[in-house]
Motif scaffolding. Structure first.
Motif, PDB file in Angstrom:
ATOM      1  N   VAL A   1     -64.939 -55.874   8.651  1.00  0.00           N
ATOM      2  CA  VAL A   1     -66.263 -56.483   8.428  1.00  0.00           C
ATOM      3  C   VAL A   1     -67.257 -55.423   7.969  1.00  0.00           C
ATOM      4  O   VAL A   1     -68.018 -55.615   7.017  1.00  0.00           O
ATOM      5  CB  VAL A   1     -66.745 -57.168   9.722  1.00  0.00           C
ATOM      6  CG1 VAL A   1     -68.153 -57.722   9.524  1.00  0.00           C
ATOM      7  CG2 VAL A   1     -65.783 -58.285  10.119  1.00  0.00           C
ATOM      8  N   ASP A   2     -67.245 -54.257   8.672  1.00  0.00           N
ATOM      9  CA  ASP A   2     -68.149 -53.170   8.270  1.00  0.00           C
ATOM     10  C   ASP A   2     -67.794 -52.654   6.886  1.00  0.00           C
ATOM     11  O   ASP A   2     -68.675 -52.336   6.082  1.00  0.00           O
ATOM     12  CB  ASP A   2     -68.079 -52.026   9.287  1.00  0.00           C
ATOM     13  CG  ASP A   2     -68.568 -52.459  10.659  1.00  0.00           C
ATOM     14  OD1 ASP A   2     -69.281 -53.471  10.720  1.00  0.00           O
ATOM     15  OD2 ASP A   2     -68.227 -51.793  11.658  1.00  0.00           O
ATOM     16  N   TYR A   3     -66.493 -52.559   6.649  1.00  0.00           N
ATOM     17  CA  TYR A   3     -66.059 -52.082   5.328  1.00  0.00           C
ATOM     18  C   TYR A   3     -66.554 -53.024   4.228  1.00  0.00           C
ATOM     19  O   TYR A   3     -67.082 -52.584   3.202  1.00  0.00           O
ATOM     20  CB  TYR A   3     -64.543 -51.960   5.302  1.00  0.00           C
ATOM     21  CG  TYR A   3     -63.957 -51.778   3.922  1.00  0.00           C
ATOM     22  CD1 TYR A   3     -63.970 -50.541   3.292  1.00  0.00           C
ATOM     23  CD2 TYR A   3     -63.395 -52.860   3.239  1.00  0.00           C
ATOM     24  CE1 TYR A   3     -63.447 -50.376   2.023  1.00  0.00           C
ATOM     25  CE2 TYR A   3     -62.866 -52.711   1.975  1.00  0.00           C
ATOM     26  CZ  TYR A   3     -62.888 -51.466   1.369  1.00  0.00           C
ATOM     27  OH  TYR A   3     -62.373 -51.317   0.120  1.00  0.00           O
ATOM     28  N   VAL A   4     -66.383 -54.312   4.461  1.00  0.00           N
ATOM     29  CA  VAL A   4     -66.811 -55.297   3.454  1.00  0.00           C
ATOM     30  C   VAL A   4     -68.324 -55.259   3.283  1.00  0.00           C
ATOM     31  O   VAL A   4     -68.843 -55.323   2.158  1.00  0.00           O
ATOM     32  CB  VAL A   4     -66.329 -56.699   3.864  1.00  0.00           C
ATOM     33  CG1 VAL A   4     -66.950 -57.757   2.954  1.00  0.00           C
ATOM     34  CG2 VAL A   4     -64.810 -56.790   3.795  1.00  0.00           C
ATOM     35  N   ALA A   5     -69.044 -55.109   4.438  1.00  0.00           N
ATOM     36  CA  ALA A   5     -70.507 -55.055   4.343  1.00  0.00           C
ATOM     37  C   ALA A   5     -70.961 -53.834   3.541  1.00  0.00           C
ATOM     38  O   ALA A   5     -71.851 -53.914   2.689  1.00  0.00           O
ATOM     39  CB  ALA A   5     -71.115 -55.032   5.738  1.00  0.00           C
ATOM     40  N   THR A   6     -70.321 -52.687   3.832  1.00  0.00           N
ATOM     41  CA  THR A   6     -70.669 -51.467   3.090  1.00  0.00           C
ATOM     42  C   THR A   6     -70.308 -51.608   1.617  1.00  0.00           C
ATOM     43  O   THR A   6     -71.094 -51.238   0.727  1.00  0.00           O
ATOM     44  CB  THR A   6     -69.940 -50.259   3.696  1.00  0.00           C
ATOM     45  OG1 THR A   6     -70.261 -50.167   5.078  1.00  0.00           O
ATOM     46  CG2 THR A   6     -70.328 -48.987   2.989  1.00  0.00           C
ATOM     47  N   TYR A   7     -69.133 -52.149   1.370  1.00  0.00           N
ATOM     48  CA  TYR A   7     -68.682 -52.308  -0.013  1.00  0.00           C
ATOM     49  C   TYR A   7     -69.577 -53.290  -0.758  1.00  0.00           C
ATOM     50  O   TYR A   7     -69.884 -53.106  -1.937  1.00  0.00           O
ATOM     51  CB  TYR A   7     -67.237 -52.780  -0.019  1.00  0.00           C
ATOM     52  CG  TYR A   7     -66.571 -52.689  -1.376  1.00  0.00           C
ATOM     53  CD1 TYR A   7     -66.078 -51.474  -1.845  1.00  0.00           C
ATOM     54  CD2 TYR A   7     -66.454 -53.810  -2.189  1.00  0.00           C
ATOM     55  CE1 TYR A   7     -65.486 -51.380  -3.090  1.00  0.00           C
ATOM     56  CE2 TYR A   7     -65.852 -53.730  -3.424  1.00  0.00           C
ATOM     57  CZ  TYR A   7     -65.365 -52.516  -3.881  1.00  0.00           C
ATOM     58  OH  TYR A   7     -64.779 -52.419  -5.105  1.00  0.00           O
ATOM     59  N   GLN A   8     -69.998 -54.309  -0.048  1.00  0.00           N
ATOM     60  CA  GLN A   8     -70.859 -55.309  -0.679  1.00  0.00           C
ATOM     61  C   GLN A   8     -72.230 -54.722  -1.028  1.00  0.00           C
ATOM     62  O   GLN A   8     -72.821 -55.051  -2.055  1.00  0.00           O
ATOM     63  CB  GLN A   8     -71.020 -56.504   0.255  1.00  0.00           C
ATOM     64  CG  GLN A   8     -71.816 -57.656  -0.338  1.00  0.00           C
ATOM     65  CD  GLN A   8     -71.886 -58.840   0.604  1.00  0.00           C
ATOM     66  OE1 GLN A   8     -71.442 -58.746   1.750  1.00  0.00           O
ATOM     67  NE2 GLN A   8     -72.427 -59.942   0.138  1.00  0.00           N
ATOM     68  N   SER A   9     -72.720 -53.838  -0.153  1.00  0.00           N
ATOM     69  CA  SER A   9     -74.040 -53.255  -0.395  1.00  0.00           C
ATOM     70  C   SER A   9     -74.040 -52.310  -1.595  1.00  0.00           C
ATOM     71  O   SER A   9     -75.103 -51.993  -2.125  1.00  0.00           O
ATOM     72  CB  SER A   9     -74.512 -52.499   0.848  1.00  0.00           C
ATOM     73  OG  SER A   9     -73.662 -51.387   1.118  1.00  0.00           O
TER      74      SER A   9
ATOM     75  N   LEU B   1     -64.384 -61.114  -0.964  1.00  0.00           N
ATOM     76  CA  LEU B   1     -65.783 -60.779  -1.224  1.00  0.00           C
ATOM     77  C   LEU B   1     -66.154 -61.135  -2.668  1.00  0.00           C
ATOM     78  O   LEU B   1     -67.212 -61.738  -2.921  1.00  0.00           O
ATOM     79  CB  LEU B   1     -66.007 -59.290  -0.973  1.00  0.00           C
ATOM     80  CG  LEU B   1     -67.397 -58.738  -1.303  1.00  0.00           C
ATOM     81  CD1 LEU B   1     -68.449 -59.428  -0.456  1.00  0.00           C
ATOM     82  CD2 LEU B   1     -67.436 -57.232  -1.088  1.00  0.00           C
TER      83      LEU B   1
ATOM     84  N   GLN C   1     -68.716 -63.951  -3.796  1.00  0.00           N
ATOM     85  CA  GLN C   1     -69.831 -63.704  -4.712  1.00  0.00           C
ATOM     86  C   GLN C   1     -69.790 -64.668  -5.891  1.00  0.00           C
ATOM     87  O   GLN C   1     -70.830 -65.219  -6.306  1.00  0.00           O
ATOM     88  CB  GLN C   1     -69.773 -62.256  -5.206  1.00  0.00           C
ATOM     89  CG  GLN C   1     -70.055 -61.223  -4.121  1.00  0.00           C
ATOM     90  CD  GLN C   1     -69.864 -59.798  -4.613  1.00  0.00           C
ATOM     91  OE1 GLN C   1     -69.343 -59.588  -5.711  1.00  0.00           O
ATOM     92  NE2 GLN C   1     -70.268 -58.830  -3.810  1.00  0.00           N
TER      93      GLN C   1
END
Length: 1577
Positions: A749-757, A817, A821
């Motif tokens: 989840v953190d990885y996806v959030a960071t990658y998304q940002s 992701l 999007q």
């Protein structure tokens, strides 16, 4: 015919001498076992051979006179001295104790022992003067004076073994003298001559393989059979001749801490072709063997050979290179490598004579082996002659005898069961018996022939016949039988049967096993423990129950019918039983059972241990710091059979570890081992269960193997060491998976959030997905599903699968992701299109909406174009997802194609909407014209109504007229709104705009009429209310405002309506009414003052002289009737006072009301079970404001009615303030101390403060409990008991705080570096003393640059690490034991000592490596210090040699080397080291350059001595000098920090600080001692 090797082995067994024959060949009578150890210890420890007076006592404690030894020959006197010194054999009169001599008589050598055929050695005066003197220095007569200084053998290696006491009785020869005598005697003997005397020629010692040799028999009477020897001599060696064992012989070469060769003589080749001699070479007839002087280097126990090296001239082992080579071979007995040049040989003991042994005994030893070999070879030839005799014609064994032998053999019970299989074997045995019979007949014939002609066959040796012992004819058979029957237990069938059954059952037990060995499959530790424990329990249960029951049944059933007598199992008399055979049988049964039990335990333990050894054997060579390597797929640590334990590898937030704690294996294995022993400890003896009629007080138990018997302890240690060795590769293997921890613990989840940002493009997403999938494939191909490491079957499939799944999940997460999007883009586009579609479907209700619709529709094409581009891009991104076979959900699929179809759908809908708008526009146009016509009619009507307003002048109808005015005003406002609307629509329809200005003028004309009549109507209503309603309902302020507003309106109306007299009269009349009423306003204000209370009305009544009270029937009209207006002054005065008092009352009420909703915010505090008060600034501010307000009230002249209330309220507020202050103070201290005293360590170290804190906490918990139940501030806080409790708590807390501060001060005094920590940080450490790692966050404050220290699994501290990541190992093992301040002091000491030792090693290594390599090997601080040290040394030397310019060039070259090194590929740490070093080196270059400019020539020149110079002095410490000051290097670890550029100002600072200082060490709290470590810090 028998093979020659069988005969050889048989002969060797028959004719090797017995061990006691050594007595005939040991003339010295040496007790090797006792004297050997003593001698060896003396040689190793270097202790002298003279016994001190305190130890020179006899057996019974009687003191003997001490003979002080001043030299080897101090007791040897000449004949002429007898008259001067008298009888030296007469000593003091003492009672001589001869017990010691008697006890040692059998071991005392006789005088005849030392007789030798060699002539006695006479020592001349010259010899005596050369070999001894007044000095007591040991003289080695075996070494000449010329070669003494070049001797390669230690002096003690020539010391013979002497069995004499270390103290000397009067008249006896001292031990040292005897040793020296023997050394001289041994050195004077020639081994070759001694062998000749024994009849041995050296050439005959080694066997020769001579082809077609011709032997002339009976030529020499002394040697009738001169056959050359063919058997090796060393197999006939008799070790009983030896006075020392091999280790003791080798130990003679010990010289202090080093081992040197031991001198001797060895029989070796004169000129060997190569250094490696094979057996074929040894028997080569061309080789010549001689006795050479050698040095013995080592011993090889495998074949009992000694490694010797030839000595050269001067009794030297060789030249310098040979000595070093020989020394390098010392201690390498297992190696087969020899020195080059053919000077080293492995020789057996029979071919080696040590210089420290008696040559005569060695010659006898060689002679004994030589004669034994000769006799053995003769016997071998004898048997060969017999074997070669023909057997044809020799009579065979008669058939009857053969048949009888076969029948007897077949009659055996066990063989009778196998009759069918015996016939084939019987035929072979019959043939063998016939051959042996024929050979025996041939031997008899051969022996008779030799006996008849002994001279002819003198070369044949007949074996000595063993005399046969024939029993006497009068043998007392009956007496012997009776004696046997009396003593034997096997006299009855029943007893034999019982014993047989017992042995059968005992053998069964011996064949059992306490453990499940071997295991067929690997198991988890719990399963392994359960299986082994179950096997142990089953055997233990059988031993204590089944075994005992079976044996009891077997014995009792066998002896059941015996009855009374020797084997009476029903005996009741204890004395009779004790002398019966039944007792002996039971003893025998007990010992049989104990023997079986011990065998069972020993065999089980050995098998259990061997099973573990077999599984762990491949890990025994592993070192603690082993590295597994990169290949994790293959294990070289394979068990001999199969792995024992199944263990799963686990990766989680705690790191890489195994499913079972490794320490549990040792515990479980040792527990199983001990349980196996304990399971056999309580097996009862059988006696009680057999002899049931005899009373036994207890149940005797069988003895079993003890838990701490030496072999058991050894096996237990083997288990522990084996399993611990197996842990080493297991841990090393786990370390290889540490690199995957980051992936394992990665939160998707953190990885996806960071990658998304980070807003990646679709191409970047594709690359990321491909990377994850490639990494997944790599993981699956490089990680095994399982691996075997010693006894462990390591299951790594879970780790492998999880890592692969994590990679797959990451790729899917990235795709999801992207899909999310794209779905969001599609949904957003669809929402926009839907909103457009919905708006297009809306029908306009007016022309304004229609116009807005058209304007909006003009923007739709741009919106469509923009979103069409986004949709096209999204479609390409969808194609990217489909490349990875990602399945879109049905909703995503629907959203994708819906978004694609919307633009076309919108275009179609726009065309339809445009047509509809045309129709609506025409319809709205027609409605517009119709509405405007109606609107004009309404305007005409309004004009007439407004024109008729001038006719209204009747005040009595003012209320009806006012209502009409309000209605007209509303219609005018509506008309004004519609006029604006119609004008706007006309513009939209492109029609001429109608002018409605007359409507605005109409509204303006109507406004005065509206104001007049509404005011008239309102005034009439107000006046009637004020005059006739109860006085209490009148609001004075409202009255004053309404009168003022009405008067202004009437005054304005009089002016406006001057042209309309009738209307103006109305305004004037009302204005007059208002003016008449105005004087009454002060009276109303006085009577209706809100502060008027009953006391004020009474006061007013008293001053007026009549009763005036605010009753329900009192109206203002009555007040006027009562002429109150005449007393307006009195009324105003009283009303003013009432107003002031009312303000105070209102303020008090307001304050109380403001406190009612104010509650404390009480919060639960962690898991303490109590609460804390959340401080509120609003409460404090409110409290302060109210206290100030209350204080101001207390000074008011109008406070008297509320004086008591004000005082009570002020007291309540002040008490609340005090309580809050004490409460918050107490809470702050409690919050600070609560985590401290929740630690058991702190409570243990501060018992008094802990007790006080507990008392305080009980009060605190009660207070907070009450506050939680009643959180209202104003009811809780004004409580003096609460205030007292809080003050008591604060008092206790102050005492606790003081004790805590004193305690912290003691800790800081113990470890001054604690002064760098705050109290909170220090307490955090002290409250976790059981966890040494708790100091890690605070190390940087205690030490200059130790950011952390490395703790091993056993908490051993091994390394320190700087903040930059540089790691420096500790040179001393350190464990955090005791108080934290104590072991931190040890850390400080070890840090300094480690840096000192590393500096020492770096200094030694500086000259061995290139400088560019050296600077990258050592820590940065060490590199700078050592470079400064050598810079100082080299510059000083250059100044002394006047070579400073050349040294300057070298410095420049060194800087260039460093610059080139920096340009290369370096690690971060190495680059930091070089960066700091270059700064220092640049300054060093500048210093030398300046000295060159100033032409400095002397090392004592001020320009040089004023610099900071580094010196390594004799005490192995680094010192720094500047001018006349010298400072010890502080050894504080500085890490790898950067260095500031050194400027001239910096040099002046150094000079100022060091000027005039003495060479003392600056000491401080911890950091002052490192001030002078680096000049740039």
């Amino acid at each position: 015919m028998y093979h020659i090797e069988k005969v050889t082995n048989k002969m060797l067994q028959l004719y090797m001498p017995a061990g006691n024959e050594y007595d005939r060949h040991n003339p010295l009578g040496i007790d090797a076992a006792s004297d050997m150890a003593a001698t060896n210890n003396r040689l190793l420890n270097g202790t002298p051979s003279v016994v001190s007076p305190s130890t020179a006592t006899s057996v019974r404690g009687q003191n003997y006179p001490e003979i002080k030894q001043t030299g080897y020959y101090s007791d040897v006197v000449g004949p002429g001295a007898r008259g001067e010194i008298g009888n030296i054999l007469i000593g003091p009169t003492v009672a001589q104790d001869t017990l010691w001599k008697v006890a040692k008589e059998p071991y005392t050598p006789k005088a005849s022992t030392f007789n030798s055929e060699a002539a006695p050695i006479e020592l001349t005066a010259e010899d005596l003067s050369k070999l001894h003197g007044p000095s007591t220095e040991p003289k080695d007569v075996s070494v000449s004076e010329d070669n003494k200084s070049h001797q390669d053998f230690p002096p003690g290696s020539y010391t013979p073994k002497v069995q004499l006491p270390f103290w000397t009785a009067p008249g006896n020869c001292p031990r040292k003298v005897e040793i020296e005598r023997r050394k001289r005697i041994y050195a004077a003997m020639d081994l070759n001559e001694l062998l000749v005397k024994e009849g041995i020629n050296t050439d005959e010692l080694m066997p020769k393989e001579v082809a077609n040799v011709r032997v002339i028999l009976n030529k020499d009477p002394n040697n009738p059979a001169p056959f050359p020897p063919f058997l090796p001599l060393h197999i006939f060696d008799n070790e009983e001749f030896d006075c020392r064992n091999p280790d003791e012989w080798i130990a003679l070469g010990l010289d202090g801490a080093f081992r040197r060769p031991v001198p001797g003589k060895a029989l070796i080749l004169t000129r060997p072709r190569t250094s490696t001699i094979t057996r074929r070479d040894q028997t080569d007839p061309s080789h010549v063997y001689k006795w050479f002087s050698v040095g013995v280097l080592d011993y090889r126990d495998a074949d009992k050979r000694y490694l010797v090296v030839k000595t050269g001239i001067g009794n030297r082992v060789g030249d310098k290179h040979n000595v070093e080579a020989a020394s390098s071979h010392i201690g390498r007995a297992r190696s087969n490598s020899l020195m080059p040049g053919g000077t080293q040989f492995w020789v057996p003991r029979i071919r080696l004579m040590f210089c420290a042994e008696d040559p005569e005994i060695f010659a006898k030893r060689v002679a004994w082996a030589f004669n034994t070999r000769k006799h053995t070879e003769a016997l071998l030839r004898y048997n060969l002659y017999i074997d070669c005799m023909p057997m044809e014609g020799v009579s065979e064994l008669d058939n009857s005898s053969m048949k009888r032998m076969v029948e007897w053999a077949k009659g055996a019970p066990n063989l009778a069961k196998q009759k069918g299989r015996l016939d084939d074997f019987v035929q072979l045995l019959e043939k063998e018996v016939n051959i042996e019979f024929c050979r025996s007949m041939n031997r008899i014939v051969f022996d008779q022939l030799i006996s008849k002609e002994p001279d002819t066959f003198a070369f044949i040796t007949i074996p000595e016949k063993v005399p046969e012992k024939v029993p006497e004819r009068d043998y007392p058979f009956d007496e012997q039988y009776d004696s046997f029957a009396f003593n034997s237990l096997l006299t009855r069938d029943e007893a034999i049967q019982a014993v047989g059954k017992v042995r059968t059952e005992c053998n069964k037990v011996s064949g059992m096993s306490l453990f499940h060995v071997p295991t067929t499959k690997h198991m988890k530790l719990e399963e392994f423990e359960q299986a082994q424990a179950q096997a142990t329990s089953q055997v233990a249960l059988f031993l204590k129950d089944g075994w005992i029951t079976t044996l009891r049944t077997s014995i009792r059933s066998s002896l059941r019918e015996v009855g009374k007598g020797w084997f009476n199992i029903r005996e009741t008399n204890w004395e009779v039983y004790q002398i019966s055979k039944m007792k002996k049988i039971m003893e025998m049964v007990k010992f049989n059972m104990q023997d079986s039990l011990r065998f069972l335990v020993q065999d089980s333990l050995i098998n259990f241990t061997q099973m573990l050894i077999d599984a762990c054997h491949s890990t025994f060579h592993c070192k603690e710091d082993m590295d597994w390597g990169r290949n994790v797929m293959v294990s070289k640590f394979q068990p001999k059979r199969n792995p024992l334990f199944h263990i799963d590898m686990i990766m989680d937030n705690q790191g890489v570890h195994y499913s079972t704690n490794l320490h549990n294996y040792e515990t479980v294995l040792v527990s199983l081992f001990d349980r196996g022993i304990q399971s056999t400890q309580n097996v009862p003896q059988l006696e009680k269960y057999i002899m049931e009629d005899i009373f036994f007080s207890g149940t005797p138990l069988l003895e079993s193997v003890g838990e701490h018997e030496p072999p058991v302890d050894e096996l237990r240690k083997t288990i522990v060491s084996s399993i611990n060795k197996a842990f080493i590769p297991l841990k090393a293997y786990a370390k290889q998976y540490i690199k995957y921890l980051e992936l394992q613990n990665l939160n998707i989840v953190d990885y996806v959030a960071t990658y998304q940002s980070e807003n990646h493009t679709a191409a970047e997403v594709k690359q990321e997905v491909e990377n994850h999938l490639q990494e997944k494939e790599v993981l699956e191909n490089t990680l095994p599903s399982h691996i075997i490491i010693g006894p462990f079957y390591v299951n790594t499939d879970g780790v492998r699968t999880n890592l692969a799944k994590k990679r797959k999940a990451l790729s899917n997460a990235v795709l999801e992701l992207l899909a999310l999007q794209l779905r969001k883009q599609a949904d957003d586009a669809c929402e926009i299109f839907k909103s457009i579609s919905r708006k297009l479907l809306d029908r306009p209700n007016c022309v304004e909406e229609l116009a807005e619709m058209r304007e909006w529709m003009k923007t739709i094409p741009d919106v469509l174009a923009e979103h069409t581009e986004l949709i096209d891009k999204a479609m390409s991104d969808y194609e990217l997802i489909e490349e990875f076979y990602y399945n879109l959900s049905a909703d995503d699929f629907q959203a994708k194609w819906t978004a694609v179809g919307w633009p076309y759908k919108i275009e179609q809908q726009m065309e339809q909407t445009e047509a509809q708008l045309e129709e609506d526009e025409e319809r709205f146009r027609k409605l517009q014209l119709q509405d405007q016509a109606n609107f004009n009619d309404r305007l005409d009507t309004l004009f007439m109504v407004v024109a008729g307003m001038a006719a209204h002048n009747d005040i009595s109808k003012s209320h009806e007229i006012a209502n009409e005015v309000r209605r007209i005003h509303k219609q005018l406002k509506e008309a004004q709104t519609w006029s604006t609307t119609y004008n706007n629509r006309e513009r939209l329809f492109s029609m001429p705009v109608t002018n409605y200005e007359k409507l605005s003028k109409l509204i303006k004309d109507f406004e005065p009429f509206k104001n007049l009549w509404i005011t008239v109507s309102d005034w009439l209503k107000w006046y009637d209310s004020w005059m006739h309603d109860p006085l209490t309902s009148i609001d004075a302020e409202t009255v004053e405002k309404n009168v003022s507003d009405a008067y202004k309106t009437m005054h304005k109306s009089v002016k406006i309506f001057q042209d309309i007299p009738s209307v103006a009269d109305v305004a004037k009349e009302i204005k007059g009414y208002i003016e008449d009423f105005k004087p009454n306003i002060p009276l109303i204000q006085g009577l209706r003052n809100p502060g008027m209370r009953h006391r004020h009305w009474e006061q007013l009544s008293g001053e007026l002289g009549f009763q005036v009270m605010p009753k329900a029937n009192l109206t203002f009209n009555k007040c006027l009737d009562m002429k109150l207006g005449d007393h307006i002054g009195v009324i105003s005065k009283i009303a003013e006072v009432a107003g002031k008092e009312y303000a105070i009352e209102q303020a008090l009420d307001k304050m109380e009301n403001e406190w009612n909703p104010v509650n404390f915010e009480i919060l639960a505090y962690k898991e303490t079970g109590t609460y804390i008060l959340k401080a509120s600034e609003d409460v404090s501010q409110l409290l302060d404001d109210h206290i100030v307000m209350t204080q101001s009230m207390s000074f008011s002249p109008f406070k008297k009615p509320f004086e008591e209330r004000i005082s009570t309220w002020e007291s309540k507020l002040r008490t609340t303030q005090d309580v809050l202050d004490e409460w918050l103070l107490c809470q702050r201290q409690w919050l600070y101390l609560e985590p401290i005293f929740s630690s058991d360590d702190i409570n243990r170290q501060l018992p008094v403060e802990s007790k006080r804190y507990q008392t305080m906490e009980r009060l605190w918990r009660k207070i907070m409990k009450d506050a939680k139940e009643n959180p209202q501030v104003i009811t809780l806080c004004p409580d003096n008991r609460l205030l007292d409790n809080l003050r008591e708590c604060n008092k206790l807390l102050e005492q606790v705080q003081k004790g805590l501060s004193d305690y912290l001060e003691t800790k800081r005094n113990s470890f001054p570096r604690f002064y760098f920590l705050s109290d909170d940080e220090l307490l955090e450490i002290l409250s976790q003393t059981k966890d040494p790692t708790a100091v890690q966050p605070h190390l940087r404050k205690c030490f200059e640059n130790i950011a952390r220290i490395t703790f091993e699994e056993d908490l051993k501290i091994t390394k320190m690490e700087s903040g930059e990541g540089e790691v420096v190992p500790f040179k001393k093992d350190l464990y955090p034991r005791g108080n934290v301040e104590d072991w931190l002091l040890e850390v400080e000491e070890v840090m300094k000592e480690s840096l000192r030792l590393i500096l020492l090693e770096a200094i030694a290594d500086y000259s061995k490596k290139k400088r560019t390599e050296w600077v990258l090997v050592w820590p940065g601080q060490v590199v700078i210090a050592v470079c400064q040290l050598f810079w100082t040394k080299e510059v000083t030397q250059a100044l002394e040699d006047d070579e400073l310019p050349s040294r300057f060039k070298i410095l420049l070259q060194q800087l260039d080397d460093l610059r080139e090194l920096v340009r290369g590929s370096l690690s971060k740490i190495a680059r930091q080291v070089l960066s700091a070093l270059i700064v220092i080196e640049v300054h060093a270059r500048d210093v030398v350059n300046k000295m060159l400019d100033e032409e400095v020539k002397n090392a004592n020149d001020f320009e040089w001595i004023s610099q900071l110079r580094y010196y390594w002095l004799e005490d192995d410490n680094l010192y720094i000098r500047a001018v006349n000051a010298q400072f010890l290097y502080g050894y504080e670890y500085l890490g790898n920090t950067g260095r500031l550029v050194i400027t001239p100002l910096t040099d002046r600072c150094y000079l100022t600080l060091t000027w005039g200082a003495t060479s003392q060490v600056w000491r401080g709290a911890g950091r002052a001692s490192w001030y002078w470590q680096d000049g740039d810090n």
